[in-house]
Motif scaffolding. Sequence first.
Motif, PDB file in Angstrom:
ATOM      1  N   MET A   1      51.779  21.519  45.482  1.00 24.52           N
ATOM      2  CA  MET A   1      50.941  22.692  45.306  1.00 24.52           C
ATOM      3  C   MET A   1      51.816  23.915  45.068  1.00 24.52           C
ATOM      4  SD  MET A   1      47.853  22.345  48.022  1.00 24.52           S
ATOM      5  CE  MET A   1      48.796  21.876  49.453  1.00 24.52           C
ATOM      6  N   ARG A   2      51.273  24.856  44.332  1.00 25.19           N
ATOM      7  CA  ARG A   2      51.975  26.116  44.083  1.00 25.19           C
ATOM      8  C   ARG A   2      50.999  27.280  44.196  1.00 25.19           C
ATOM      9  NH1 ARG A   2      56.045  25.592  39.372  1.00 25.19           N
ATOM     10  NH2 ARG A   2      57.282  23.824  40.015  1.00 25.19           N
ATOM     11  N   ILE A   3      51.500  28.400  44.667  1.00 23.85           N
ATOM     12  CA  ILE A   3      50.710  29.617  44.795  1.00 23.85           C
ATOM     13  C   ILE A   3      51.230  30.632  43.789  1.00 23.85           C
ATOM     14  CG2 ILE A   3      50.132  31.547  46.323  1.00 23.85           C
ATOM     15  CD1 ILE A   3      50.539  29.563  48.658  1.00 23.85           C
ATOM     16  N   GLY A   4      50.313  31.381  43.170  1.00 20.28           N
ATOM     17  CA  GLY A   4      50.705  32.434  42.237  1.00 20.28           C
ATOM     18  C   GLY A   4      49.994  33.728  42.560  1.00 20.28           C
ATOM     19  N   HIS A   5      50.621  34.844  42.192  1.00 23.12           N
ATOM     20  CA  HIS A   5      50.028  36.167  42.371  1.00 23.12           C
ATOM     21  C   HIS A   5      50.092  36.917  41.053  1.00 23.12           C
ATOM     22  CE1 HIS A   5      50.265  40.534  43.190  1.00 23.12           C
ATOM     23  NE2 HIS A   5      49.224  40.244  43.949  1.00 23.12           N
ATOM     24  N   GLY A   6      49.023  37.621  40.724  1.00 23.88           N
ATOM     25  CA  GLY A   6      48.999  38.435  39.518  1.00 23.88           C
ATOM     26  C   GLY A   6      48.458  39.821  39.819  1.00 23.88           C
ATOM     27  N   TYR A   7      48.928  40.791  39.064  1.00 24.02           N
ATOM     28  CA  TYR A   7      48.488  42.182  39.211  1.00 24.02           C
ATOM     29  C   TYR A   7      48.434  42.805  37.831  1.00 24.02           C
ATOM     30  CZ  TYR A   7      48.711  47.182  40.237  1.00 24.02           C
ATOM     31  OH  TYR A   7      48.466  48.535  40.290  1.00 24.02           O
ATOM     32  N   ASP A   8      47.409  43.619  37.604  1.00 26.44           N
ATOM     33  CA  ASP A   8      47.345  44.363  36.342  1.00 26.44           C
ATOM     34  C   ASP A   8      46.628  45.677  36.587  1.00 26.44           C
ATOM     35  OD1 ASP A   8      47.980  44.669  33.607  1.00 26.44           O
ATOM     36  OD2 ASP A   8      45.983  44.040  33.010  1.00 26.44           O
ATOM     37  N   VAL A   9      46.922  46.642  35.742  1.00 26.39           N
ATOM     38  CA  VAL A   9      46.304  47.961  35.810  1.00 26.39           C
ATOM     39  C   VAL A   9      46.188  48.510  34.395  1.00 26.39           C
ATOM     40  CG1 VAL A   9      48.541  49.085  36.180  1.00 26.39           C
ATOM     41  CG2 VAL A   9      46.448  50.254  36.854  1.00 26.39           C
ATOM     42  N   HIS A  10      45.090  49.195  34.123  1.00 21.81           N
ATOM     43  CA  HIS A  10      44.920  49.890  32.849  1.00 21.81           C
ATOM     44  C   HIS A  10      44.226  51.224  33.103  1.00 21.81           C
ATOM     45  CE1 HIS A  10      46.139  46.904  29.808  1.00 21.81           C
ATOM     46  NE2 HIS A  10      45.705  46.008  30.683  1.00 21.81           N
ATOM     47  N   ARG A  11      44.543  52.170  32.268  1.00 23.61           N
ATOM     48  CA  ARG A  11      43.948  53.509  32.315  1.00 23.61           C
ATOM     49  C   ARG A  11      42.546  53.458  31.713  1.00 23.61           C
ATOM     50  NH1 ARG A  11      46.506  58.222  32.586  1.00 23.61           N
ATOM     51  NH2 ARG A  11      48.500  57.216  32.158  1.00 23.61           N
ATOM     52  N   LEU A  12      41.631  54.223  32.300  1.00 22.07           N
ATOM     53  CA  LEU A  12      40.290  54.367  31.734  1.00 22.07           C
ATOM     54  C   LEU A  12      40.329  55.394  30.608  1.00 22.07           C
ATOM     55  CD1 LEU A  12      38.243  54.285  35.020  1.00 22.07           C
ATOM     56  CD2 LEU A  12      37.850  52.784  33.058  1.00 22.07           C
ATOM     57  N   ALA A 150      45.190  39.104  41.865  1.00 27.88           N
ATOM     58  CA  ALA A 150      44.662  37.739  41.916  1.00 27.88           C
ATOM     59  C   ALA A 150      45.715  36.831  42.538  1.00 27.88           C
ATOM     60  CB  ALA A 150      44.303  37.226  40.523  1.00 27.88           C
ATOM     61  N   VAL A 151      45.250  35.884  43.318  1.00 24.01           N
ATOM     62  CA  VAL A 151      46.095  34.804  43.807  1.00 24.01           C
ATOM     63  C   VAL A 151      45.439  33.488  43.431  1.00 24.01           C
ATOM     64  CG1 VAL A 151      47.179  36.084  45.692  1.00 24.01           C
ATOM     65  CG2 VAL A 151      45.059  34.845  46.104  1.00 24.01           C
ATOM     66  N   CYS A 152      46.259  32.462  43.277  1.00 23.99           N
ATOM     67  CA  CYS A 152      45.711  31.158  42.918  1.00 23.99           C
ATOM     68  C   CYS A 152      46.518  30.063  43.581  1.00 23.99           C
ATOM     69  CB  CYS A 152      45.704  30.961  41.406  1.00 23.99           C
ATOM     70  SG  CYS A 152      47.341  30.684  40.713  1.00 23.99           S
ATOM     71  N   LEU A 153      45.894  28.918  43.631  1.00 25.71           N
ATOM     72  CA  LEU A 153      46.554  27.717  44.096  1.00 25.71           C
ATOM     73  C   LEU A 153      46.450  26.706  42.973  1.00 25.71           C
ATOM     74  CD1 LEU A 153      47.814  26.091  46.499  1.00 25.71           C
ATOM     75  CD2 LEU A 153      45.495  25.248  46.897  1.00 25.71           C
ATOM     76  N   LEU A 154      47.604  26.160  42.578  1.00 26.59           N
ATOM     77  CA  LEU A 154      47.625  25.076  41.589  1.00 26.59           C
ATOM     78  C   LEU A 154      48.001  23.799  42.296  1.00 26.59           C
ATOM     79  CD1 LEU A 154      49.491  26.606  38.496  1.00 26.59           C
ATOM     80  CD2 LEU A 154      47.028  26.506  38.955  1.00 26.59           C
ATOM     81  N   GLU A 155      47.396  22.703  41.848  1.00 24.08           N
ATOM     82  CA  GLU A 155      47.689  21.394  42.413  1.00 24.08           C
ATOM     83  C   GLU A 155      48.187  20.477  41.307  1.00 24.08           C
ATOM     84  OE1 GLU A 155      44.161  21.361  45.724  1.00 24.08           O
ATOM     85  OE2 GLU A 155      43.617  20.811  43.688  1.00 24.08           O
TER      86      GLU A 155
END
Length: 155
Positions: A1-12, A150-155
């Motif tokens: 199993m693996r864990i991942g983290h993602g982040y994003d931001v955009h201006r309005l 976002a976080v995820c788990l991959l199997e």
Amino acid sequence: MRIGHGYDVHRLKEGRKLILGGVEIPYEKGLDGHSDADVLTHAVMDALLGAAALGDIGKLFPDHDDRYLGIDSQKLLAIVGDRLRQAGWRVGNIDATVIAQRPKLAPYVETMRRTLAGTLCIEPERVSVKATTEEYLGFTGSGEGIAAHAVCLLE
């Protein structure tokens, strides 16, 4: 199993559609970016790619490549899903949070969940989407932009 983290931001920005999790949300501003600037989907993609050690969305879909100009981020997420399957990974779950002072996102959360799950060809029960404010603090609280984790788990 693996864990991942993602982040994003955009201006309005005025004159753009607001797309979050593949769902168009009525609002006077949208997110500014090379693609449709869907911060939620971008954070999910980065979490998935990171967990599989396949890079990030900037590497896979560079913002200097006009093939991705204005593209629907769900199309990009489908490509990420295909890459994961080709590499032998299966999405265990995704947990994501959108950070926006306005608009109120609660009425759209279920549709976002189902849209993201459908694009990835997984059950909606494997996808959680939450929305929160920052109590008027920072760039999201002042209404300058929207962010997502976002976080995820991959199997």
